[in-house]
Scaffold this active site. Structure first.
Site, mmCIF file in Angstrom:
data_model
loop_
_atom_site.group_PDB
_atom_site.id
_atom_site.type_symbol
_atom_site.label_atom_id
_atom_site.label_comp_id
_atom_site.label_asym_id
_atom_site.label_seq_id
_atom_site.Cartn_x
_atom_site.Cartn_y
_atom_site.Cartn_z
ATOM 1 N N GLY A 49 -13.126 43.219 -20.558
ATOM 2 C CA GLY A 49 -13.476 43.119 -22.017
ATOM 3 C C GLY A 49 -12.338 42.932 -22.801
ATOM 4 O O GLY A 49 -11.095 42.590 -22.632
ATOM 5 N N CYS A 50 -12.558 43.584 -24.017
ATOM 6 C CA CYS A 50 -11.663 43.612 -25.063
ATOM 7 C C CYS A 50 -10.251 44.432 -24.635
ATOM 8 O O CYS A 50 -10.457 45.583 -23.937
ATOM 9 C CB CYS A 50 -12.142 44.336 -26.387
ATOM 10 S SG CYS A 50 -10.772 44.727 -27.578
ATOM 11 N N PHE A 51 -8.936 44.065 -24.762
ATOM 12 C CA PHE A 51 -7.783 44.600 -24.319
ATOM 13 C C PHE A 51 -7.787 46.159 -24.617
ATOM 14 O O PHE A 51 -7.226 47.027 -24.436
ATOM 15 C CB PHE A 51 -6.825 43.903 -24.025
ATOM 16 C CG PHE A 51 -6.230 43.078 -25.243
ATOM 17 C CD1 PHE A 51 -6.610 43.621 -26.516
ATOM 18 C CD2 PHE A 51 -5.669 42.005 -25.049
ATOM 19 C CE1 PHE A 51 -6.185 42.333 -27.724
ATOM 20 C CE2 PHE A 51 -5.179 41.299 -26.077
ATOM 21 C CZ PHE A 51 -5.419 41.433 -27.344
ATOM 22 N N TRP A 52 -8.282 46.344 -26.244
ATOM 23 C CA TRP A 52 -8.215 47.591 -26.950
ATOM 24 C C TRP A 52 -8.728 48.684 -26.081
ATOM 25 O O TRP A 52 -8.144 49.822 -25.821
ATOM 26 C CB TRP A 52 -8.799 47.322 -28.187
ATOM 27 C CG TRP A 52 -8.112 46.452 -29.048
ATOM 28 C CD1 TRP A 52 -6.781 45.854 -29.004
ATOM 29 C CD2 TRP A 52 -8.647 46.097 -30.011
ATOM 30 N NE1 TRP A 52 -6.754 44.728 -30.039
ATOM 31 C CE2 TRP A 52 -7.689 45.057 -30.725
ATOM 32 C CE3 TRP A 52 -9.885 46.141 -30.761
ATOM 33 C CZ2 TRP A 52 -8.262 44.169 -31.954
ATOM 34 C CZ3 TRP A 52 -10.184 45.373 -31.951
ATOM 35 C CH2 TRP A 52 -9.508 44.491 -32.544
ATOM 36 N N CYS A 53 -10.003 48.330 -25.373
ATOM 37 C CA CYS A 53 -10.612 49.427 -24.765
ATOM 38 C C CYS A 53 -9.913 49.727 -23.492
ATOM 39 O O CYS A 53 -9.880 51.069 -22.949
ATOM 40 C CB CYS A 53 -12.167 48.905 -24.170
ATOM 41 S SG CYS A 53 -13.057 48.522 -25.860
#
Length: 183
Positions: A14-18
């Protein structure tokens, strides 16, 4: 002089921030870099291009870790339990191939470990795991403003609504593997 024998893992969920925020919490993790890989479009992709879904790249993180502190297998178990590996090209509200669940291996031993972890973790999910296992080709580091995103933007809406709950789940499931520092 640094005599550590560090290894590198590359994963996307998913989002790389997570994924970055979760893996930064682990003992033995030296560095986490957000980036892109797995696409076929020519040249260095930008965030905007990857978000279009047209480049074929996935949002990933590249993790430098000390295997004498955390094994590749344990790192993958944390990764696989910190996102939903049963949804194709989707994590929550993030939809598109750039958000696919994927493990990019750096050598055959990592490939074998990834396949083993997927099989073992799969027993705990009601739906089949769709995590892709592929060889790493070229990793492109994401733009500077994506690095350490959660640490730099903790009060931002996405961070508090999506990442903070993931970190709470991480603390419950894998407390023994976490750094002894506040989030």
């Amino acid at each position: 002089m640094n005599n550590k024998n560090l290894e590198i893992a590359t994963v996307g969920g998913g989002c790389f921030w997570c994924v970055e925020a979760v893996l930064q919490q682990l003992k033995g993790v030296e560095k986490v870099v957000s980036g892109y890989t797995g696409g076929k479009a020519p040249g260095r992709p930008t965030y905007r291009e990857v978000c279009s879904g047209l480049t074929g790249h996935a949002e990933v993180v590249q993790v430098t870790f000390d295997p004498s502190i955390i094994s590749y297998k344990d790192l993958l178990v944390v990764f696989m339990t910190s996102h939903d590996p049963t949804t194709m090209n989707r994590q929550g509200a993030d939809v598109g191939s750039q958000y696919r669940s994927v493990i990019y291996y750096h050598n055959e031993a990592q490939k074998e470990t990834a396949e083993t972890v997927i099989k073992e973790v799969g027993e705990y999910y009601d739906s089949p795991i769709v995590t892709e296992v592929s060889p790493l080709e070229t990793f492109y580091e994401a733009e500077d403003y994506h690095q350490d995103y959660y640490r730099n933007n903790t009060s931002q809406g996405y961070c508090s609504a999506v990442i903070t709950p993931k970190l709470a789940k991480l603390r419950k499931m894998h407390a023994d593997m976490l750094l002894d520092i506040p989030v």
